[in-house]
Design a protein around this motif. Structure first.
Motif, PDB file in Angstrom:
ATOM      1  N   VAL A 237       0.831  -1.187  -0.220  1.00  0.00           N
ATOM      2  CA  VAL A 237      -0.120   0.063   0.071  1.00  0.00           C
ATOM      3  C   VAL A 237       0.951   1.217  -0.130  1.00  0.00           C
ATOM      4  CG1 VAL A 237      -2.021  -1.041   0.983  1.00  0.00           C
ATOM      5  CG2 VAL A 237      -0.243  -0.230   2.375  1.00  0.00           C
ATOM      6  N   ASN A 238       1.891   1.492   0.824  1.00  0.00           N
ATOM      7  CA  ASN A 238       3.018   2.549   0.892  1.00  0.00           C
ATOM      8  C   ASN A 238       3.053   2.971  -0.483  1.00  0.00           C
ATOM      9  OD1 ASN A 238       2.359   3.297   3.328  1.00  0.00           O
ATOM     10  ND2 ASN A 238       3.966   1.988   4.151  1.00  0.00           N
ATOM     11  N   ASP A 239       3.802   1.903  -1.051  1.00  0.00           N
ATOM     12  CA  ASP A 239       4.445   2.224  -2.718  1.00  0.00           C
ATOM     13  C   ASP A 239       3.456   2.943  -3.544  1.00  0.00           C
ATOM     14  OD1 ASP A 239       6.988   2.166  -1.728  1.00  0.00           O
ATOM     15  OD2 ASP A 239       7.328  -0.018  -2.452  1.00  0.00           O
ATOM     16  N   HIS A 240       2.343   2.094  -3.582  1.00  0.00           N
ATOM     17  CA  HIS A 240       1.200   2.431  -4.415  1.00  0.00           C
ATOM     18  C   HIS A 240       0.551   3.522  -4.133  1.00  0.00           C
ATOM     19  CE1 HIS A 240       1.689  -1.697  -5.799  1.00  0.00           C
ATOM     20  NE2 HIS A 240       1.111  -1.436  -6.995  1.00  0.00           N
ATOM     21  N   TRP A 241       0.407   3.800  -2.764  1.00  0.00           N
ATOM     22  CA  TRP A 241      -0.390   5.134  -2.365  1.00  0.00           C
ATOM     23  C   TRP A 241       0.777   6.581  -2.733  1.00  0.00           C
ATOM     24  CZ3 TRP A 241       0.109   9.875   0.361  1.00  0.00           C
ATOM     25  CH2 TRP A 241      -1.220  10.343   0.976  1.00  0.00           C
ATOM     26  N   ASP A 242       2.184   6.299  -2.695  1.00  0.00           N
ATOM     27  CA  ASP A 242       2.919   7.201  -3.122  1.00  0.00           C
ATOM     28  C   ASP A 242       2.875   7.284  -4.504  1.00  0.00           C
ATOM     29  OD1 ASP A 242       5.134   9.087  -2.526  1.00  0.00           O
ATOM     30  OD2 ASP A 242       6.537   7.576  -3.337  1.00  0.00           O
TER      31      ASP A 242
ATOM     32  N   GLY B  15       6.644  12.588  15.439  1.00  0.00           N
ATOM     33  CA  GLY B  15       7.469  13.652  15.041  1.00  0.00           C
ATOM     34  C   GLY B  15       7.513  13.983  13.578  1.00  0.00           C
ATOM     35  N   GLY B  16       8.725  14.562  13.221  1.00  0.00           N
ATOM     36  CA  GLY B  16       9.139  14.507  11.692  1.00  0.00           C
ATOM     37  C   GLY B  16       8.654  13.408  10.822  1.00  0.00           C
ATOM     38  N   ASN B  17       9.252  12.048  11.558  1.00  0.00           N
ATOM     39  CA  ASN B  17       8.952  10.954  10.604  1.00  0.00           C
ATOM     40  C   ASN B  17       7.503  10.538  10.523  1.00  0.00           C
ATOM     41  OD1 ASN B  17      11.547  10.591  10.723  1.00  0.00           O
ATOM     42  ND2 ASN B  17      11.535   9.376  12.738  1.00  0.00           N
ATOM     43  N   GLY B  18       6.451  11.123  11.091  1.00  0.00           N
ATOM     44  CA  GLY B  18       5.227  10.969  10.757  1.00  0.00           C
ATOM     45  C   GLY B  18       4.601  11.774   9.534  1.00  0.00           C
ATOM     46  N   ILE B  19       5.500  12.530   8.910  1.00  0.00           N
ATOM     47  CA  ILE B  19       4.964  12.916   7.602  1.00  0.00           C
ATOM     48  C   ILE B  19       5.459  12.018   6.325  1.00  0.00           C
ATOM     49  CG2 ILE B  19       5.062  15.322   8.313  1.00  0.00           C
ATOM     50  CD1 ILE B  19       7.363  15.808   6.485  1.00  0.00           C
ATOM     51  N   THR B  20       6.108  11.080   6.969  1.00  0.00           N
ATOM     52  CA  THR B  20       6.508   9.981   5.750  1.00  0.00           C
ATOM     53  C   THR B  20       5.782   8.833   5.753  1.00  0.00           C
ATOM     54  OG1 THR B  20       8.028   8.662   7.050  1.00  0.00           O
ATOM     55  CG2 THR B  20       9.163  10.862   6.348  1.00  0.00           C
ATOM     56  N   LEU B  21       5.599   8.167   4.543  1.00  0.00           N
ATOM     57  CA  LEU B  21       4.948   6.957   4.694  1.00  0.00           C
ATOM     58  C   LEU B  21       5.491   5.826   5.380  1.00  0.00           C
ATOM     59  CD1 LEU B  21       3.935   7.125   0.793  1.00  0.00           C
ATOM     60  CD2 LEU B  21       2.464   7.383   2.637  1.00  0.00           C
TER      61      LEU B  21
ATOM     62  N   THR C 295       6.211   5.356   8.552  1.00  0.00           N
ATOM     63  CA  THR C 295       5.488   5.053   9.987  1.00  0.00           C
ATOM     64  C   THR C 295       3.999   4.749   9.390  1.00  0.00           C
ATOM     65  OG1 THR C 295       4.763   7.386  10.087  1.00  0.00           O
ATOM     66  CG2 THR C 295       6.875   6.694  10.994  1.00  0.00           C
ATOM     67  N   ASP C 296       3.512   4.746   8.327  1.00  0.00           N
ATOM     68  CA  ASP C 296       2.059   4.552   7.881  1.00  0.00           C
ATOM     69  C   ASP C 296       1.050   5.638   8.271  1.00  0.00           C
ATOM     70  OD1 ASP C 296       2.324   2.204   6.741  1.00  0.00           O
ATOM     71  OD2 ASP C 296       2.362   0.744   8.667  1.00  0.00           O
ATOM     72  N   VAL C 297       1.437   6.673   9.390  1.00  0.00           N
ATOM     73  CA  VAL C 297       0.234   7.351   9.889  1.00  0.00           C
ATOM     74  C   VAL C 297       0.067   8.407   8.950  1.00  0.00           C
ATOM     75  CG1 VAL C 297       0.776   7.097  12.297  1.00  0.00           C
ATOM     76  CG2 VAL C 297       2.122   8.963  11.067  1.00  0.00           C
ATOM     77  N   ALA C 298       0.870   8.704   8.051  1.00  0.00           N
ATOM     78  CA  ALA C 298       0.753   9.939   6.795  1.00  0.00           C
ATOM     79  C   ALA C 298      -0.517   9.529   5.952  1.00  0.00           C
ATOM     80  CB  ALA C 298       2.136   9.819   6.051  1.00  0.00           C
ATOM     81  N   ARG C 299      -0.611   8.375   5.910  1.00  0.00           N
ATOM     82  CA  ARG C 299      -1.771   7.764   4.774  1.00  0.00           C
ATOM     83  C   ARG C 299      -3.140   7.818   5.608  1.00  0.00           C
ATOM     84  NH1 ARG C 299      -2.322   2.806   4.800  1.00  0.00           N
ATOM     85  NH2 ARG C 299      -0.362   1.965   5.714  1.00  0.00           N
ATOM     86  N   PHE C 300      -3.100   7.701   6.901  1.00  0.00           N
ATOM     87  CA  PHE C 300      -4.407   7.851   7.306  1.00  0.00           C
ATOM     88  C   PHE C 300      -4.519   9.151   8.003  1.00  0.00           C
ATOM     89  CE2 PHE C 300      -2.828   3.630   8.913  1.00  0.00           C
ATOM     90  CZ  PHE C 300      -3.949   2.858   8.526  1.00  0.00           C
ATOM     91  N   PHE C 301      -3.471  10.118   8.176  1.00  0.00           N
ATOM     92  CA  PHE C 301      -3.655  11.496   8.516  1.00  0.00           C
ATOM     93  C   PHE C 301      -4.356  12.316   7.033  1.00  0.00           C
ATOM     94  CE2 PHE C 301      -2.175  15.943   8.329  1.00  0.00           C
ATOM     95  CZ  PHE C 301      -2.361  16.281   9.362  1.00  0.00           C
ATOM     96  N   ALA C 302      -3.865  11.789   5.948  1.00  0.00           N
ATOM     97  CA  ALA C 302      -4.487  12.558   4.626  1.00  0.00           C
ATOM     98  C   ALA C 302      -5.640  11.929   4.280  1.00  0.00           C
ATOM     99  CB  ALA C 302      -3.487  12.265   3.344  1.00  0.00           C
ATOM    100  N   ASP C 303      -5.964  10.783   4.529  1.00  0.00           N
ATOM    101  CA  ASP C 303      -7.166  10.016   4.148  1.00  0.00           C
ATOM    102  C   ASP C 303      -8.243  10.405   5.015  1.00  0.00           C
ATOM    103  OD1 ASP C 303      -5.979   8.469   2.146  1.00  0.00           O
ATOM    104  OD2 ASP C 303      -5.827   6.799   2.978  1.00  0.00           O
ATOM    105  N   ALA C 304      -8.120  10.783   6.316  1.00  0.00           N
ATOM    106  CA  ALA C 304      -9.103  11.254   7.142  1.00  0.00           C
ATOM    107  C   ALA C 304      -9.892  12.466   6.823  1.00  0.00           C
ATOM    108  CB  ALA C 304      -8.661  11.519   8.716  1.00  0.00           C
ATOM    109  N   GLU C 305      -9.370  13.408   5.933  1.00  0.00           N
ATOM    110  CA  GLU C 305      -9.899  14.450   5.204  1.00  0.00           C
ATOM    111  C   GLU C 305     -10.831  14.046   4.347  1.00  0.00           C
ATOM    112  OE1 GLU C 305      -9.549  17.551   6.146  1.00  0.00           O
ATOM    113  OE2 GLU C 305      -8.541  16.445   7.887  1.00  0.00           O
ATOM    114  N   ALA C 306     -10.616  13.090   3.669  1.00  0.00           N
ATOM    115  CA  ALA C 306     -11.591  12.276   2.542  1.00  0.00           C
ATOM    116  C   ALA C 306     -12.867  11.903   3.344  1.00  0.00           C
ATOM    117  CB  ALA C 306     -11.121  11.467   1.648  1.00  0.00           C
ATOM    118  N   ILE C 307     -12.568  11.225   4.328  1.00  0.00           N
ATOM    119  CA  ILE C 307     -13.605  10.739   5.202  1.00  0.00           C
ATOM    120  C   ILE C 307     -14.469  11.796   5.744  1.00  0.00           C
ATOM    121  CG2 ILE C 307     -14.271   9.296   7.384  1.00  0.00           C
ATOM    122  CD1 ILE C 307     -11.472   7.594   6.828  1.00  0.00           C
ATOM    123  N   TYR C 308     -13.801  12.707   6.110  1.00  0.00           N
ATOM    124  CA  TYR C 308     -14.661  13.766   6.922  1.00  0.00           C
ATOM    125  C   TYR C 308     -15.570  14.220   5.777  1.00  0.00           C
ATOM    126  CZ  TYR C 308     -15.229  18.311   9.380  1.00  0.00           C
ATOM    127  OH  TYR C 308     -15.845  19.429  10.334  1.00  0.00           O
ATOM    128  N   THR C 309     -15.217  14.328   4.789  1.00  0.00           N
ATOM    129  CA  THR C 309     -16.144  15.134   3.586  1.00  0.00           C
ATOM    130  C   THR C 309     -17.281  14.128   3.159  1.00  0.00           C
ATOM    131  OG1 THR C 309     -14.681  16.591   3.069  1.00  0.00           O
ATOM    132  CG2 THR C 309     -16.148  16.527   1.553  1.00  0.00           C
TER     133      THR C 309
END
Length: 394
Positions: A44-49, A348-354, A356-370
């Protein structure tokens, strides 16, 4: 195997909501988790990227027969379907959206919108993925106001219909066999629904580029230019927007579980990271401020899971109201935003990279919200139920 599946959700379900599942349901979900960990998560991370859909996951997921598992049969419980969505979303939100487009949006449009004969004709193919489909309601200029603003039209012509218009944000449209298109009948002004052949003359699907969320979902912009559809492909139980809303009600419940699963994935990723990451000579999970954030995340997740479970119980007991679905979707989506932000924060800073996995969830939450109802629309649906007064603009 059974003992393992009884402990599927220990880390994310401290109140033990999974105990409401039957042993056969846990066994099916256990098989799903094995496939997700072995065949899906590594991709998922590579394909998401790259913003590409990982087609290699389709075969393993389809082979699981999750819509009608041998242990459960065709009539699965809403609670099982909810935990199925949670399991998919805690791995990746885009994967859950891909699966839900078929298993919830398209399948329910056939089961709830079609006549008994149409449902009997199509459902086995939908369950087996021999027939792939999507549900198309949202338009380029109409989302929240689509009930009154629906611009796609259907005109009766002899023994069929001619459909013209456009749909947008339709996940997986490029790979569908059939598209459930919601359109307004030019003759009576009422809303109807049609099963449109993806490859029919006049149907064009373009992928929406440059997205910050749901990057591995192929969201399509569909143009319908005088597309002919036979009367036999009109869904016979959709004759007004009230009928469409009946379909949407079940879809909003699914999004509540999707949002809960996103929280679960972000929380688990945050716990893994904070236990492994050392600063000042010790794991950062041992610091008070980090533990405060982890506790808040788990609280959000647990409360969201409780609300999603209760919504599914209401569905299994005979149904729930629009306000019930709107309350759950809106509240859980707001908690999801907070939870994924805290997960990003503790990484931390590593959280904006894929990584750690959290970056995907962080971005995707905005779509869910809408989607499936913006926060504002859901709040107004609940407010109307509370007061008996509609605050919608007319």
């Amino acid at each position: 195997m059974l003992e393992t599946t009884r402990r599927l959700y220990e880390a994310i379900d401290p109140y033990g909501y999974e105990s409401l599942l039957s042993d056969p349901e846990r066994a099916v979900l256990g098989r799903l988790r094995e496939v997700l960990e072995r065949d899906v998560r590594p991709l998922v991370n590579d394909h998401w990227d790259r913003a590409e859909f990982p087609h290699a996951i389709r075969g393993p997921l389809e082979a699981l027969d999750l819509m009608a598992p041998p242990e459960l049969g065709v009539e699965t419980s809403a609670l099982y379907r909810g935990f199925r969505m949670l399991e998919l979303a805690r791995t990746d939100v885009s994967v859950a959206v891909f699966y839900g487009a078929q298993a919830t949006l398209f399948r329910n449009s056939v089961l709830l919108g079609g006549s008994p004969a149409q449902a009997a004709e199509l459902d086995e193919g939908v369950r087996s993925w021999a027939i792939k489909g999507v549900f198309a309601l949202t338009e380029p200029d109409h989302g929240s106001d689509v009930a009154r603003g629906l611009a796609t039209t259907a005109r009766r012509d002899g023994d069929g219909w001619v459909i013209s218009g456009a749909k947008r944000w339709i996940g997986g449209a490029e790979y569908a066999d059939l598209i459930t298109v919601v359109a307004r009948d030019e003759a009576d002004g009422e809303v109807k629904a049609f099963l449109v052949d993806r490859h029919a003359p006049g149907v064009t699907v373009e992928q929406i580029p440059r997205k910050m969320a749901l990057r591995i979902v192929n969201n399509g912009h569909i143009t319908l230019d005088r597309v002919r559809v036979p009367e036999a492909r009109r869904l016979q139980r959709v004759n007004s927007f009230r009928d469409v809303n009946r379909l949407l009600r079940s879809m909003r419940a699914d999004v509540s579980w999707l949002a809960t699963g996103a929280q679960a994935g972000a929380y688990e990723a945050a716990v893994r990271y904070t236990l492994a990451r050392e600063q000042f000579g010790r794991p950062i999970a041992g610091y008070q401020l980090v533990q405060d954030k982890l506790a808040t995340m788990l609280g959000n997740l647990t409360a969201s899971l409780g609300m999603a479970v209760r919504l599914s119980q209401l569905e299994d007991g005979g149904g729930y109201s629009d306000a019930d679905a709107a309350l759950a979707k809106g509240w859980i989506a707001r908690r999801t935003r907070e939870t994924v932000a805290l997960a990003r924060e503790v990484c931390g800073g590593n959280g904006i990279t894929l990584d750690t996995d959290v970056a995907r969830f962080f971005a995707d939450a905005e779509a869910i919200y809408t989607f499936e109802g913006t926060n504002e629309i859901n709040q107004l649906v609940v407010g109307r139920a509370i007061t008996g007064l509609s605050a919608f603009v007319r």
